[in-house]
Write a protein that holds these residues in place. Structure first.
Motif, PDB file in Angstrom:
ATOM      1  N   GLN A 286     107.462   3.216   9.563  1.00 54.18           N
ATOM      2  CA  GLN A 286     107.730   1.864  10.040  1.00 54.18           C
ATOM      3  C   GLN A 286     109.115   1.754  10.650  1.00 54.18           C
ATOM      4  OE1 GLN A 286     105.994  -0.572  10.660  1.00 54.18           O
ATOM      5  NE2 GLN A 286     106.912  -2.538  10.175  1.00 54.18           N
ATOM      6  N   TYR A 287     110.090   2.386  10.023  1.00 53.42           N
ATOM      7  CA  TYR A 287     111.447   2.380  10.553  1.00 53.42           C
ATOM      8  C   TYR A 287     111.482   3.004  11.941  1.00 53.42           C
ATOM      9  CZ  TYR A 287     116.315   3.967  11.001  1.00 53.42           C
ATOM     10  OH  TYR A 287     117.578   4.234  11.455  1.00 53.42           O
ATOM     11  N   GLY A 288     110.772   4.132  12.121  1.00 53.64           N
ATOM     12  CA  GLY A 288     110.724   4.766  13.426  1.00 53.64           C
ATOM     13  C   GLY A 288     110.050   3.899  14.464  1.00 53.64           C
ATOM     14  N   LEU A 289     108.973   3.195  14.070  1.00 52.09           N
ATOM     15  CA  LEU A 289     108.279   2.311  15.008  1.00 52.09           C
ATOM     16  C   LEU A 289     109.172   1.145  15.424  1.00 52.09           C
ATOM     17  CD1 LEU A 289     104.701   2.160  13.443  1.00 52.09           C
ATOM     18  CD2 LEU A 289     105.322   3.119  15.668  1.00 52.09           C
ATOM     19  N   VAL A 290     109.889   0.549  14.463  1.00 49.27           N
ATOM     20  CA  VAL A 290     110.774  -0.570  14.782  1.00 49.27           C
ATOM     21  C   VAL A 290     111.845  -0.129  15.771  1.00 49.27           C
ATOM     22  CG1 VAL A 290     112.534  -2.115  13.832  1.00 49.27           C
ATOM     23  CG2 VAL A 290     110.365  -1.831  12.643  1.00 49.27           C
ATOM     24  N   ALA A 291     112.407   1.070  15.542  1.00 50.82           N
ATOM     25  CA  ALA A 291     113.454   1.563  16.425  1.00 50.82           C
ATOM     26  C   ALA A 291     112.913   1.900  17.811  1.00 50.82           C
ATOM     27  CB  ALA A 291     114.114   2.800  15.801  1.00 50.82           C
ATOM     28  N   GLU A 292     111.663   2.362  17.886  1.00 50.32           N
ATOM     29  CA  GLU A 292     111.114   2.827  19.158  1.00 50.32           C
ATOM     30  C   GLU A 292     110.471   1.723  19.981  1.00 50.32           C
ATOM     31  OE1 GLU A 292     107.959   6.218  20.789  1.00 50.32           O
ATOM     32  OE2 GLU A 292     108.777   6.331  18.767  1.00 50.32           O
ATOM     33  N   VAL A 293     109.672   0.877  19.351  1.00 44.78           N
ATOM     34  CA  VAL A 293     108.932  -0.135  20.113  1.00 44.78           C
ATOM     35  C   VAL A 293     109.321  -1.558  19.730  1.00 44.78           C
ATOM     36  CG1 VAL A 293     106.986   1.407  20.436  1.00 44.78           C
ATOM     37  CG2 VAL A 293     106.977  -0.154  18.499  1.00 44.78           C
ATOM     38  N   GLY A 294     110.236  -1.728  18.769  1.00 46.33           N
ATOM     39  CA  GLY A 294     110.684  -3.057  18.381  1.00 46.33           C
ATOM     40  C   GLY A 294     109.831  -3.651  17.276  1.00 46.33           C
ATOM     41  N   PRO A 295     110.407  -4.562  16.492  1.00 42.11           N
ATOM     42  CA  PRO A 295     109.688  -5.127  15.353  1.00 42.11           C
ATOM     43  C   PRO A 295     108.521  -6.014  15.738  1.00 42.11           C
ATOM     44  CG  PRO A 295     111.806  -6.215  15.627  1.00 42.11           C
ATOM     45  CD  PRO A 295     111.792  -5.057  16.573  1.00 42.11           C
ATOM     46  N   THR A 296     108.567  -6.639  16.927  1.00 41.67           N
ATOM     47  CA  THR A 296     107.457  -7.508  17.319  1.00 41.67           C
ATOM     48  C   THR A 296     106.159  -6.717  17.396  1.00 41.67           C
ATOM     49  OG1 THR A 296     108.948  -8.943  18.576  1.00 41.67           O
ATOM     50  CG2 THR A 296     106.610  -9.089  19.079  1.00 41.67           C
ATOM     51  N   THR A 297     106.224  -5.524  17.993  1.00 40.48           N
ATOM     52  CA  THR A 297     105.039  -4.668  18.053  1.00 40.48           C
ATOM     53  C   THR A 297     104.762  -4.024  16.710  1.00 40.48           C
ATOM     54  OG1 THR A 297     105.412  -4.201  20.398  1.00 40.48           O
ATOM     55  CG2 THR A 297     104.022  -2.661  19.191  1.00 40.48           C
ATOM     56  N   ALA A 298     105.810  -3.545  16.040  1.00 43.82           N
ATOM     57  CA  ALA A 298     105.618  -2.846  14.772  1.00 43.82           C
ATOM     58  C   ALA A 298     104.995  -3.741  13.709  1.00 43.82           C
ATOM     59  CB  ALA A 298     106.959  -2.295  14.280  1.00 43.82           C
ATOM     60  N   GLN A 299     105.368  -5.032  13.694  1.00 38.69           N
ATOM     61  CA  GLN A 299     104.847  -5.902  12.650  1.00 38.69           C
ATOM     62  C   GLN A 299     103.385  -6.292  12.881  1.00 38.69           C
ATOM     63  OE1 GLN A 299     107.358  -9.348  12.697  1.00 38.69           O
ATOM     64  NE2 GLN A 299     106.308 -10.323  14.398  1.00 38.69           N
ATOM     65  N   MET A 300     102.817  -5.879  14.012  1.00 43.45           N
ATOM     66  CA  MET A 300     101.386  -6.099  14.230  1.00 43.45           C
ATOM     67  C   MET A 300     100.539  -5.320  13.217  1.00 43.45           C
ATOM     68  SD  MET A 300     100.979  -8.260  16.666  1.00 43.45           S
ATOM     69  CE  MET A 300      99.271  -8.018  17.115  1.00 43.45           C
ATOM     70  N   VAL A 301     101.162  -4.376  12.520  1.00 40.43           N
ATOM     71  CA  VAL A 301     100.477  -3.673  11.434  1.00 40.43           C
ATOM     72  C   VAL A 301      99.868  -4.674  10.459  1.00 40.43           C
ATOM     73  CG1 VAL A 301     100.866  -2.208   9.412  1.00 40.43           C
ATOM     74  CG2 VAL A 301     101.866  -1.584  11.607  1.00 40.43           C
ATOM     75  N   THR A 302     100.580  -5.786  10.229  1.00 40.67           N
ATOM     76  CA  THR A 302     100.131  -6.797   9.275  1.00 40.67           C
ATOM     77  C   THR A 302      98.704  -7.257   9.550  1.00 40.67           C
ATOM     78  OG1 THR A 302     102.407  -7.597   9.068  1.00 40.67           O
ATOM     79  CG2 THR A 302     100.664  -9.086   8.343  1.00 40.67           C
TER      80      THR A 302
END
Length: 360
Positions: A286-302
Motif C-alpha cells: 500500500q505504501y508503494g502504491l500511494v507513493a507511485e499512483v497517489g492515495p486517491t487511486t490507492a484507496q480504491m482498494v476499499t
C-alpha cells in the motif's frame, strides 16, 4: 483490512485526504526505464510510452494482490478463531506484522523513532488503528459471518467523513458528501435487514464490526493532529506502531485468555498469513502504491475488499447470503464513494505521516 481493511489506506490521514506524504525512502513514480525498454534503439516518445505501460501493469498487479490479501483477511480471522481465542489471533497478527516491518527496517538500515513524545502518540495510534479494531473484528467473527465483517469494514470512510466534520476544521461537508453519508448508512440498514427487525443478525457481533470500522478514522484523525511532520519515514513510524500494538496485546491477552492447549496447523497458518501478509507485507504494498499512483487511486482498494471477502466467505467457508446483504453492500460502497468526493482546489491539503493500517 482499511482502509479501511485497510482503509483504510496506509496513510494516516482521514479517508478524504488525496495527496501522499513523501520522504526520501519513497519509491519514485518516474524511475529509470527497465532494460527491456531501453535495449532497442527507439524514439524517446516510444520509449516513454513503453515504460509507462510497464509501470502501469506493475501497479495494477500490486493493487490486485493487495485487494486479495485484504479481502481474504476476514476469512483468515474466521479460521484463526476456530483454533485460538480472539485476542490470541490479534496478538499473533500484530506480532507477525511487526516482525515483517522490523525486518525490512533492519535491511534498509533505518532506525525507529527516538522521541518519547512520538512514541507516546504512536501508542495511542497503535490502540485505535491496530489493537482495538483487530480485536473487535476477531470477536465479531465468533458470531457473524466473515462476509458481514468485510462489508462492515467498508463503512470506515462513512465514519471518517462524519468525524472529520467535527474534528477537522478544514474538512467542510458538501451536499454530495452529506448525501453519501446518508446513502451509506441506508446501506448498513439494508445489510442488516432493518425492515424485518434485524432477524437472523447477531447485533452484538455486528456492532463490534462496525465499532472496529469506526476506530480507524478515530486513529487517523488523532495521528493527523499529533504526528503530522514528525520527520520519520512511513516504515519507521509504522514499525514502531505495530511494535507498540504487540506490547499492548501481550499485556492484555494473558489477563483475559488462558494459554492455548494446542496449536492446530490450519488456524496457526491463518494467523501467520493474517499478520505477515495482511498486516506486514500489505502495508509495504500500500505504501508503494500511494507513493507511485497517489492515495486517491490507492484507496480504491476499499471498494474491492468487500467483494473478495464475500466471495471467499461464500465459496470457501460455505457462508450463506440473503439477497439484501450484497445489495446493501453496493449501497454502502456507493455512499462511501460519494463521501470521498471533494471540490478541486489549487492548494494541496496538509498531509500527515503514514501509519500501519489495513482493511480487516
Amino acid at each position: 483490512m482499511s482502509t479501511a481493511t485497510g482503509a483504510p489506506t496506509a496513510t494516516a490521514r482521514t479517508a478524504n485526504s488525496p495527496s501522499p506524504h513523501t520522504d526520501p525512502a519513497a519509491p519514485q513514480p518516474d524511475g529509470a526505464p527497465s532494460p527491456a525498454t531501453s535495449a532497442a534503439p527507439v524514439s524517446p516518445a516510444s520509449d516513454d510510452r513503453s515504460a509507462h505501460r510497464l509501470r502501469a501493469f506493475g501497479w495494477q498487479a500490486r493493487f490486485a494482490v493487495l485487494v486479495l490479501i485484504w479481502g481474504f483477511s476476514f476469512l483468515f480471522i474466521k479460521v484463526g478463531t476456530q483454533g485460538f481465542a480472539p485476542l490470541q489471533v490479534t496478538l499473533g497478527r500484530v506480532a507477525f506484522g511487526a516482525l515483517v516491518l522490523l525486518t525490512i527496517l533492519a535491511i534498509k538500515r533505518e532506525r525507529l523513532p527516538r522521541s518519547a513524545r512520538t512514541w507516546g502518540h504512536l501508542a495511542v495510534a497503535a490502540f485505535f488503528l491496530n489493537a482495538l479494531p483487530f480485536s473487535l473484528f476477531a470477536y465479531s467473527e465468533l458470531t457473524i459471518p466473515s462476509t458481514l465483517a468485510g462489508i462492515c469494514n467498508a463503512t470506515s470512510p462513512l465514519w471518517g467523513m462524519a468525524l472529520s466534520v467535527v474534528a477537522l476544521s478544514e474538512d467542510r461537508p458538501t451536499r454530495r458528501r452529506v448525501a453519501g453519508l446518508g446513502i451509506g448508512f441506508l446501506g448498513v440498514l439494508t445489510v442488516l435487514g432493518a425492515w424485518q427487525g434485524f432477524a437472523g443478525t447477531d447485533l452484538t457481533g455486528t456492532a463490534m464490526a462496525l465499532g472496529a470500522s469506526l476506530s480507524y478514522p478515530i486513529g487517523w484523525i488523532y495521528v493527523r493532529r499529533t504526528l503530522a511532520g514528525a520527520g520519520h519515514s512511513h516504515l519507521s513510524m509504522s514499525s514502531a506502531q505495530l511494535l507498540l500494538a504487540t506490547v499492548q496485546l501481550a499485556v492484555v491477552t494473558p489477563l483475559f485468555t488462558s494459554a492455548p492447549t494446542g496449536y492446530p496447523i490450519v488456524p496457526l497458518l491463518a494467523v501467520f498469513a493474517l499478520g505477515a501478509l495482511g498486516t506486514g507485507f500489505a502495508f509495504l504494498l500500500q505504501y508503494g502504491l500511494v507513493a507511485e499512483v497517489g492515495p486517491t487511486t490507492a484507496q480504491m482498494v476499499t471498494y474491492f475488499v468487500p467483494v473478495i471477502a464475500t466471495a471467499a466467505g461464500v465459496v470457501l467457508l460455505g457462508e450463506q447470503l440473503s439477497w439484501h446483504t450484497p445489495v446493501g453492500a453496493l449501497i454502502i460502497l456507493f455512499g462511501a464513494a460519494l463521501t470521498q468526493s471533494r471540490p478541486r482546489t489549487s492548494t494541496p491539503p496538509t498531509t500527515a505521516t503514514a501509519s500501519a493500517t489495513d482493511r480487516g
